[in-house]
Write an enzyme that holds these catalytic residues in place. Sequence first.
Site, short mmCIF file in Angstrom:
data_model
loop_
_atom_site.label_atom_id
_atom_site.label_comp_id
_atom_site.label_asym_id
_atom_site.label_seq_id
_atom_site.Cartn_x
_atom_site.Cartn_y
_atom_site.Cartn_z
N HIS A 144 0.84 -1.44 -0.03
CA HIS A 144 0.02 -0.09 0.02
C HIS A 144 1.04 1.20 -0.09
O HIS A 144 0.39 2.45 -0.53
CB HIS A 144 -0.93 0.05 1.39
CG HIS A 144 -2.10 -0.65 1.03
ND1 HIS A 144 -2.71 -1.61 2.22
CD2 HIS A 144 -2.89 -0.88 -0.18
CE1 HIS A 144 -3.66 -2.11 1.45
NE2 HIS A 144 -3.94 -1.78 0.22
N ARG A 163 -12.15 -6.82 -11.88
CA ARG A 163 -11.75 -7.96 -11.33
C ARG A 163 -12.62 -8.39 -10.01
O ARG A 163 -12.72 -7.39 -9.05
CB ARG A 163 -10.18 -8.14 -11.01
CG ARG A 163 -9.22 -8.13 -12.07
CD ARG A 163 -7.89 -8.18 -11.51
NE ARG A 163 -7.00 -8.53 -12.41
CZ ARG A 163 -6.12 -7.35 -13.00
NH1 ARG A 163 -6.21 -6.13 -12.76
NH2 ARG A 163 -5.26 -7.76 -13.76
N ARG A 166 -15.74 -8.88 -14.72
CA ARG A 166 -15.24 -10.53 -15.18
C ARG A 166 -15.95 -11.52 -14.20
O ARG A 166 -15.95 -11.31 -12.91
CB ARG A 166 -13.55 -10.52 -15.05
CG ARG A 166 -13.20 -12.02 -15.38
CD ARG A 166 -11.71 -11.79 -15.40
NE ARG A 166 -11.00 -11.62 -14.20
CZ ARG A 166 -9.50 -11.51 -14.24
NH1 ARG A 166 -8.78 -11.51 -15.03
NH2 ARG A 166 -9.18 -11.30 -12.91
N GLU A 225 -6.58 -15.83 -22.80
CA GLU A 225 -5.40 -15.91 -22.20
C GLU A 225 -4.67 -17.04 -22.29
O GLU A 225 -3.57 -17.56 -21.67
CB GLU A 225 -5.46 -15.01 -20.67
CG GLU A 225 -6.69 -15.71 -20.03
CD GLU A 225 -6.87 -14.85 -18.70
OE1 GLU A 225 -6.24 -14.49 -18.38
OE2 GLU A 225 -8.07 -15.19 -18.26
N ASN A 278 -0.94 -10.91 -19.23
CA ASN A 278 -0.51 -11.28 -18.13
C ASN A 278 -0.44 -13.02 -18.11
O ASN A 278 0.44 -13.66 -17.95
CB ASN A 278 -1.10 -11.08 -16.86
CG ASN A 278 -1.19 -9.37 -16.53
OD1 ASN A 278 -0.73 -8.62 -17.30
ND2 ASN A 278 -2.01 -9.02 -15.89
N ASP A 279 -1.79 -13.49 -18.23
CA ASP A 279 -1.83 -15.15 -18.43
C ASP A 279 -1.49 -15.55 -19.69
O ASP A 279 -0.61 -16.70 -19.64
CB ASP A 279 -3.05 -15.42 -17.82
CG ASP A 279 -3.31 -15.52 -16.71
OD1 ASP A 279 -2.35 -16.01 -16.01
OD2 ASP A 279 -4.19 -14.96 -15.97
N ARG A 293 3.76 -17.18 -13.43
CA ARG A 293 4.00 -16.09 -13.30
C ARG A 293 4.50 -15.47 -11.65
O ARG A 293 4.76 -14.33 -11.34
CB ARG A 293 2.76 -15.03 -13.54
CG ARG A 293 1.57 -15.32 -12.80
CD ARG A 293 0.17 -14.64 -13.82
NE ARG A 293 -0.16 -13.53 -13.16
CZ ARG A 293 -1.47 -13.04 -13.59
NH1 ARG A 293 -2.07 -13.38 -14.52
NH2 ARG A 293 -1.96 -11.85 -12.80
C1 PEP Z 1 -4.41 -10.97 -17.41
O1 PEP Z 1 -4.18 -12.25 -17.42
O2 PEP Z 1 -3.69 -10.47 -18.32
C2 PEP Z 1 -5.35 -10.25 -16.74
C3 PEP Z 1 -5.81 -9.21 -17.21
O3 PEP Z 1 -6.06 -11.08 -15.92
P1 PEP Z 1 -5.29 -11.35 -14.31
O4 PEP Z 1 -4.12 -10.58 -14.14
O5 PEP Z 1 -6.54 -11.01 -13.15
O6 PEP Z 1 -5.07 -12.74 -14.32
MG MG Z 2 -5.62 -13.55 -16.08
#
Ligand code: PEP
Ligand code: MG
Length: 524
Positions: free
Chosen positions: A127, A234, A270, A373, A396-397, A407
């Site tokens: 934070h 999210r 989501r 993803e 990201n995924d 990750r």
């Molecule tokens: C992703 O996977 O890029 C994404 C936006 O979802 P999260 O980071 O919540 O898995």
């Molecule tokens: Mg994701």
Amino acid sequence: MKGQVADETLAIFDVYHAMMDSASLGKEVEQTINDGWRAQTALKLVVEQLVNQFENLDDEYIRERASDVRDLGNRILAHLQNREARKLNPPAQCILVADEVTATMLAELPHADIIGMVSLRGSGNSHAAIMARSMGIPAVLGVDDIQLNEVSGETLIVDGYNGDVFVSPPLQVENEYRQLADEELALRQKVMQARDLPAETTDGVRIQLNLNVGLNTERDWLNDLNVHGVGLYRTEIPFMMRERLPTEDEQEELYSQVLEQFRGAPVVMRTLDVGGDKPLPYLPMDEENPFLGWRGIRMTLDHPEIFLVQIRAMLRASVGRNNLRILLPMITSAEEVDEAVRMIHQAYHEVAEELQCSVDEQLFEPQIGVMIEVPALIYQLHNVADKVDFFSVGTNDLTQYMLAVDRNNSRVASLYDAFHPAVLHALKQIIERCDGLNKPVSVCGELAGEPGGALLLLAMGYRNFSMNSYNIDRIRWIIRHISAADLDEVLQRALASRSPQEVKQHVIMALENAGLGGFVRAGG
Ligand code: PEP
Ligand code: MG
């Protein structure tokens, strides 16, 4: 702090407040006192146990909450012991260095005087880091080679870009950094002035900017950012913060707040994406490879009651507002989409009937989207496209699954890189396929909020990005200072590269050439 930091940042203190609430920390302390411990000891026992629980979690973000609990515990203890609060009188233009800088510590100090911060413990997810960012304070966290007593009263340089801290630097280094800091300040002021202007390249390509929201410490419910809407909400954090599944009513209330805040603007919610590094404490998921396991849509399709309740809550919250869009995470195959879409329709008809809503006046049928993803879906888009209204790329995924790199595993962290040429080729294929299918596609992973990432995505043809609030102004500025037509060269170089490092060199050079290097290094 009101008026000094963004409202989103103030939400940190709501979290503190909620933690002290009699239903959580307070209740446990009371219970322990009733077991016979004196108040101070009871507090210590409960706080230590909670800190332990947080520190043992895999999710780095949640792990960081341990420092909040510790901070809160110390503060309550000071009150219990009637300890006089130490009056801090920082000199003007000072750098805050502490074993662990906390959000409240930053809040207590006169904001104008702090020009940098160094926390020996913690990480960029804490934070304190979130707050420093929104206050525009350069910060370095997790520094293990500095002693507190050796920095007091010394001149320091904090380079938040590189994570460097210089103690008593030579004069020429100091002068160099002074100049960089001046340039940085000028750049920041310029960037904010463009807030009301459209995110449009010099050759007229318009980009839609959306917000990523959902971590309740990061309530980006800001309308003044000049964004199109919410590109990713999210929903899993409220599920993880509880001891049980939130009820339909509780979820409805939460989602109503978000939809109301963004009335008139689309909000992409989501469905529950738990599993992986985000298990629910009350739903055991003991798996060998959780990221390849019972995650996201896989879990919710196995538990239609959880899925339906969530969709019903979203729909009920959307009544009269018509800005809800639903996004499905972790989709691997067309059948999952069929099943999820069928259930969304079922929930829609149930809710319409129960509320006796006049369809299309109060309860609108939401648009449905699918996250890209899992790499397998790239080759299934044609089988899914006619069932859904839009796609959203989770870089990201996608990166972790394309590169087969967990990750969250620090041992292979250096292999995780969204700038890997293979990931870029996949992203290019995705936009080409979606364009071919005439389906809108956005990018909601972190890559869209990175200067170099936004540049490459734009060059590929993406026109819709979603990111955290703090990146919005910077990315808008970058978009406004490049010509889309000129980006093809850097894209071709990136795609032909042999490594993420090589890609980044090309991208940095393109940014420098466009006079935008200040966004990826210190200076203007
Ligand atoms: C992703 O996977 O890029 C994404 C936006 O979802 P999260 O980071 O919540 O898995
Ligand atoms: Mg994701």
